[in-house]
Enzyme design. Structure first.
Site, short mmCIF file in Angstrom:
data_model
loop_
_atom_site.label_atom_id
_atom_site.label_comp_id
_atom_site.label_asym_id
_atom_site.label_seq_id
_atom_site.Cartn_x
_atom_site.Cartn_y
_atom_site.Cartn_z
N LYS A 235 0.85 -1.20 0.00
CA LYS A 235 0.00 0.00 0.00
C LYS A 235 0.88 1.24 0.00
O LYS A 235 1.50 1.60 1.01
CB LYS A 235 -0.94 0.06 1.21
CG LYS A 235 -2.02 1.10 0.95
CD LYS A 235 -2.61 1.74 2.19
CE LYS A 235 -1.86 2.88 2.75
NZ LYS A 235 -1.84 4.12 1.95
N GLY B 245 7.53 5.35 7.21
CA GLY B 245 6.65 6.50 7.37
C GLY B 245 6.99 7.22 8.66
O GLY B 245 8.11 7.12 9.17
N SER B 246 6.01 7.92 9.19
CA SER B 246 6.25 8.74 10.38
C SER B 246 6.41 7.87 11.63
O SER B 246 5.87 6.74 11.68
CB SER B 246 5.09 9.71 10.56
OG SER B 246 3.90 8.98 10.72
N THR B 247 7.07 8.40 12.61
CA THR B 247 7.28 7.65 13.85
C THR B 247 5.94 7.37 14.53
O THR B 247 5.72 6.27 15.07
CB THR B 247 8.25 8.42 14.77
OG1 THR B 247 9.53 8.43 14.12
CG2 THR B 247 8.38 7.77 16.13
N GLY C 51 4.31 4.59 12.75
CA GLY C 51 5.16 3.42 13.00
C GLY C 51 4.83 2.77 14.34
O GLY C 51 4.72 1.54 14.45
N GLU D 60 10.98 1.86 9.26
CA GLU D 60 11.90 2.93 8.85
C GLU D 60 11.17 4.24 9.10
O GLU D 60 10.21 4.56 8.39
CB GLU D 60 12.24 2.80 7.36
CG GLU D 60 12.99 1.55 6.99
CD GLU D 60 14.43 1.56 7.48
OE1 GLU D 60 14.97 2.65 7.72
OE2 GLU D 60 14.99 0.46 7.64
N CYS E 29 13.71 11.75 5.25
CA CYS E 29 14.02 11.24 6.59
C CYS E 29 15.48 11.49 6.93
O CYS E 29 15.84 11.66 8.09
CB CYS E 29 13.70 9.75 6.65
SG CYS E 29 14.50 8.82 5.34
N GLU F 117 11.01 16.61 13.69
CA GLU F 117 11.20 16.53 12.24
C GLU F 117 10.33 17.59 11.57
O GLU F 117 9.10 17.50 11.61
CB GLU F 117 10.79 15.13 11.79
CG GLU F 117 11.27 14.77 10.43
CD GLU F 117 10.84 13.36 10.03
OE1 GLU F 117 9.70 12.96 10.33
OE2 GLU F 117 11.65 12.68 9.40
#
Ligand code: NAD
Length: 503
Positions: A189, A242-244, A247, A264, A298, A396
């Protein structure tokens, strides 16, 4: 003055429409919904995706499950799987311009950069093909006359692959060919903002000889199409970039069925610079690290940690280069900084800059959005006087915003570099090997560049410490990540009974 390139209208370009790819078929979603992607640089619809409901996600998982349990992909020889991956690489290479254009229109990244990403992706598909044939376990012939130990590497099963919008084709290429090399079957996806190039893979992989069901690709939002891929009991592993925040959610969704999870995630990467560095090289790397992919990266080198003795001179030189960066139309081959992915994201970037100035930082260059007549753009921005505890130094920003901090001693530099929750990458700049090694060994990050920034190769593992992720991609162990380890413990000759002695 920064050079601004106004996006030219997309003359007579038909909107590309993409169906999903489930069990070898290009299909619409069960409820017929579509989603339009408005290009962030041009402000017009560039792609239309047929989107998945949760029911469609379940169908895609069922197809991958069948292909794994009953299909031949996991049972083919590694040589055969490698041939399919190599053929896919060839087709991607032949269609590189088309794929790069899609990524540019949907993400706003410069076309020259998108072409580089597709070339890099081709190399990764070829590298995964090479690793496929080298996947092997171990044997132990040292356990005595009565035992032979064989350690097998088996494909882990059905893998969900979920990717972000900032490097659409490159990131799926860091995952999918390795999972396929191991013999896994997959449901992919992509981000709802940049699904086009990933959806094209259905056609490419069919042409390359991949059997139906081995890869299924669905489009849609994270909540609807993505979440089932992280919790469904028939999925064995989730590989997420993707984003933390998402995640963490992925990990907790996967916990109910104890799936393997590879993550990641975000980064806030320091570049530590000493007075004896090659400053000309560093100044270029600072601009590259901060503004590459409009800072939506990132790995962005968004935190400069400069020795106080050189800070003023270095910032002035970076500012001079920053003012020359060409920002705007991503289809212009000379553009270096393209559009920002969405208006909401542009607002978020601008609010970080405002927050930093309110907290006492100074805008040295840039500072806000640019009006180029269409789309959304952000001026390359340098903030000085940033302190380690400010949000802009810790979080970030994901935009072309560089924060400058200073240090006095090596110890202080290491402490500032490590004083955040992330640990994706870092760099050190010095001509002194002892200094480079001190930083290289003590900064807690998955990659440390020495006198360079953001170089990479398919052979080199990539991933994060702490809240930047779990696991590594690329490198020689990348295929192993998609395997389970099985021990075959073989007994040779008569077994010594535990209870009833043999007569
Ligand atoms: P995101 O976390 O918002 O979305 C990533 C993907 O997850 C998308 O496909 C999205 O649809 C999906 N998703 C969203 N909610 C979900 C849910 N509840 N369940 C399952 N899937 C869901 O990230 P983004 O904004 O697309 O990308 C930017 C982020 O990605 C940044 O934080 C960046 O640092 C990170 N990133 C990391 C790396 C790396 O290799 N470490 C590389 C690129 C990007």
């Amino acid at each position: 003055m920064t050079v601004h390139l106004r996006p030219r209208p997309l003359a007579d370009r038909a909107v590309r429409e993409f169906k999903m790819f489930i069990d070898g078929q290009h299909v619409s979603g069960s409820d017929g919904r579509t989603m339009d992607r408005v290009g962030p640089a041009h402000g017009v619809v560039v792609s239309r995706y047929h989107v998945a409901s949760t029911k469609d996600a379940d169908r895609a998982i069922a197809a991958a499950r069948r292909a794994f349990d009953e299909g031949d992909w996991p049972r083919r020889t590694a040589a055969d799987r490698a041939r399919v991956l190599l053929r896919a690489a060839e087709i991607i290479e032949a269609r590189a311009d088309e794929i790069a254009l899609l990524d540019t229109l949907e993400s706003g990244k410069p076309i020259s950069q998108a072409k580089g990403e597709i070339a890099g992706s081709v190399d990764i598909w070829r590298y995964a093909a090479a690793l496929a044939r080298d996947l092997h376990g171990e044997s132990y012939n040292t356990l005595g006359d009565g035992t032979l130990g064989v350690v097998l590497r088996e494909a882990i099963g059905v893998v969900s692959i979920i990717t972000p919008w900032n490097f659409p084709f490159l990131i799926v290429s860091q995952k999918l060919p390795f999972a396929l090399a191991a013999g896994c079957t997959c449901v992919v996806k992509p981000s709802e903002l940049t699904s086009g190039s990933t959806l094209l893979l259905g056609e490419i992989l069919t042409q390359a000889g991949l059997p139906a069901g081995a890869v299924n690709i669905i489009a849609g939002t994270g909540a609807e199409a993505g979440a089932p891929l992280t919790s469904h009991p028939d999925v064995d592993m989730v590989s997420f970039t993707g984003s933390t925040g998402i995640g963490k959610l992925t990990m907790s969704n996967a916990a109910a069925t104890l799936k393997k999870v590879s993550l990641e995630l975000g980064g806030k990467n320091p570049q530590v610079v000493f007075p004896d560095a090659d400053l000309e090289a560093f100044v270029d790397a600072a601009v590259f690290g901060a503004y590459f992919n409009a800072g939506e990266c990132c790995n962005a080198g968004s935190r400069l940690i400069l020795h106080a003795d050189i800070a003023d001179e270095v910032v002035a030189r970076i500012a001079e280069l920053s003012r020359q960066v060409r920002v705007g139309d991503p289809l212009d081959p000379t553009t270096k900084v393209g559009a920002i992915i969405s208006t909401a994201h542009l607002d978020k970037i601008a609010s970080y800059v405002d927050g930093a100035t309110r907290a006492g930082a100074t805008v040295y260059v840039g500072g806000g959005p640019l009006d180029l007549g269409a789309g959304q753009f952000m001026a390359p921005t340098i903030l000085t006087g940033v302190l380690p505890d400010m949000a802009v130094a810790r979080e970030e920003v994901f935009g072309p915003v560089l924060s400058v901090l200073t240090f006095g001693t090596t110890e202080e530099a290491i402490n500032i570099a490590n004083a955040i929750d992330y640990g994706l990458s870092a760099s050190v700049w010095s001509r002194d090997i002892d200094t480079c090694l001190a930083i290289g060994r003590r900064v807690r990050a998955g990659t440390v560049w020495v006198n360079t920034f953001m170089d990479g190769a398919s052979e080199l593992p990539f991933g994060g410490y702490r809240q930047s992720g779990l696991g590594r991609e690329l490198g020689r162990h990348a295929v192993e990540d998609y395997t389970e380890t099985k021990t075959l413990n073989l007994h040779i000759g008569a077994r010594t009974n535990w209870w009833v002695p043999r007569t």
